[in-house]
Scaffold this motif. Sequence first.
Motif, PDB file in Angstrom:
ATOM      1  N   VAL A   8     -11.249  -7.115  33.763  1.00 49.32           N
ATOM      2  CA  VAL A   8     -11.478  -6.158  34.855  1.00 49.32           C
ATOM      3  C   VAL A   8     -12.966  -5.813  34.935  1.00 49.32           C
ATOM      4  O   VAL A   8     -13.580  -5.873  36.015  1.00 49.32           O
ATOM      5  CB  VAL A   8     -10.637  -4.876  34.652  1.00 49.32           C
ATOM      6  N   LEU A   9     -13.558  -5.483  33.779  1.00 46.25           N
ATOM      7  CA  LEU A   9     -14.969  -5.086  33.776  1.00 46.25           C
ATOM      8  C   LEU A   9     -15.866  -6.225  34.222  1.00 46.25           C
ATOM      9  O   LEU A   9     -16.800  -6.030  35.001  1.00 46.25           O
ATOM     10  CB  LEU A   9     -15.390  -4.658  32.367  1.00 46.25           C
ATOM     11  N   ARG A  10     -15.581  -7.418  33.705  1.00 45.12           N
ATOM     12  CA  ARG A  10     -16.395  -8.582  34.042  1.00 45.12           C
ATOM     13  C   ARG A  10     -16.341  -8.843  35.548  1.00 45.12           C
ATOM     14  O   ARG A  10     -17.353  -9.137  36.182  1.00 45.12           O
ATOM     15  CB  ARG A  10     -15.870  -9.782  33.263  1.00 45.12           C
ATOM     16  N   THR A  11     -15.146  -8.720  36.124  1.00 39.81           N
ATOM     17  CA  THR A  11     -14.974  -8.958  37.560  1.00 39.81           C
ATOM     18  C   THR A  11     -15.773  -7.935  38.366  1.00 39.81           C
ATOM     19  O   THR A  11     -16.513  -8.292  39.294  1.00 39.81           O
ATOM     20  CB  THR A  11     -13.480  -8.871  37.935  1.00 39.81           C
ATOM     21  N   LEU A  12     -15.627  -6.672  38.013  1.00 40.88           N
ATOM     22  CA  LEU A  12     -16.331  -5.627  38.763  1.00 40.88           C
ATOM     23  C   LEU A  12     -17.842  -5.808  38.646  1.00 40.88           C
ATOM     24  O   LEU A  12     -18.572  -5.698  39.631  1.00 40.88           O
ATOM     25  CB  LEU A  12     -15.913  -4.246  38.265  1.00 40.88           C
ATOM     26  N   ARG A  13     -18.305  -6.121  37.435  1.00 43.50           N
ATOM     27  CA  ARG A  13     -19.749  -6.290  37.244  1.00 43.50           C
ATOM     28  C   ARG A  13     -20.252  -7.510  38.011  1.00 43.50           C
ATOM     29  O   ARG A  13     -21.338  -7.468  38.609  1.00 43.50           O
ATOM     30  CB  ARG A  13     -20.070  -6.439  35.759  1.00 43.50           C
ATOM     31  N   ALA A  14     -19.476  -8.581  37.988  1.00 40.09           N
ATOM     32  CA  ALA A  14     -19.887  -9.792  38.710  1.00 40.09           C
ATOM     33  C   ALA A  14     -20.008  -9.505  40.201  1.00 40.09           C
ATOM     34  O   ALA A  14     -20.809 -10.129  40.898  1.00 40.09           O
ATOM     35  CB  ALA A  14     -18.890 -10.917  38.477  1.00 40.09           C
TER      36      ALA A  14
END
Length: 313
Positions: A63-69
């Motif tokens: 989730v975090l990786r997706t939002l940051r990307a």
Amino acid sequence: RADVLTIGEAMVTVRCAGPLRLGGDSRVSTAGAEANVAIALSRLGHTARWTGALGNDEPGELVLRTLRAEGVLTDHVVRRADAPTGLLLRDVAAGGRARVHYYRRDSAASTLSWNEVRPAVEAGQAGLHLTGITPALGPAPLEAVVAAARRAHRSGAWVSLDVNHRSLLWSREEAARALRPLLPYVTVLIASDDELDLVADGDGERDGVAALLDAGVEEVVVKRGAAGASYHDARTSFDVPARRVPVVDVVGAGDAFTAGYLSGRLDGLDAYGRLERATLLGAASVACAGDWEGLPTRAELPALALPDGETLR
Ligand code: ATP
């Protein structure tokens, strides 16, 4: 300071092409109404911050990786070692209907508290976007959302609420009782036509809208799926048709539509311009698989507005 802060539960989704009970290939992604709105706004060049609680687990990392990307600010997200990130399984029931199975009870987000979201709200925003999903997760998230709305409203920010009733999470009566206290802080209310009576008394849509405007809501937007949407404020009311697009995946259309509306608002568009952008984004979401994967960037926005059927050359 963000253009928009959203608060909610983001989950991992596993999508099956057929009935889950038959197994087979699946696709892993992320979901969550508020996170979808944050991603859509970020793609359109706005500064969006998402906050919420995630497990200290691999789904939380995704989730975090997706939002940051996607350029979404995640600087106030809470991680928990003792509760998991929520999970959403999607499959296709007999007859071809999309079906969801939630595994979000006792998830990290179900105990999200006002103390945990407060720093994000105090970081500042032009607008705070909320949905009726997060308050359904438990008493703490309900309190957090009401307090966030109050604080944001007091600070001069606008507040938008997408009613987004989820009947698997709570009854219509429970939703009505929880969401109505938010109304004094709400500037923009977005609801499907069958959700208006959750937040407003009155017989039918006209009375419901009038009651909301009387209660201090400034803009009421009613979504009707493939039949389009309507807009109401103290001065004007109008309908807009949906765009005709091939229907690939209707899930996420509402979030995309909401993000388009809020983006138009941030850009200072008039009501017609806001509804036009909302309609374009709703249609873009319907025409692509996934909740947010097919959403346009700012540079792609003009091409979406081309007449139906025209080829990009
Ligand atoms: P969800 O909760 O599944 O994301 P929703 O019920 O909140 O969706 P809808 O009313 O289905 O939201 O859709 C929002 C907007 O998206 C509609 O007002 C319309 O502009 C657009 N839209 C939805 N379905 C279609 C469709 N089949 N074709 C074109 N546009 C659509």
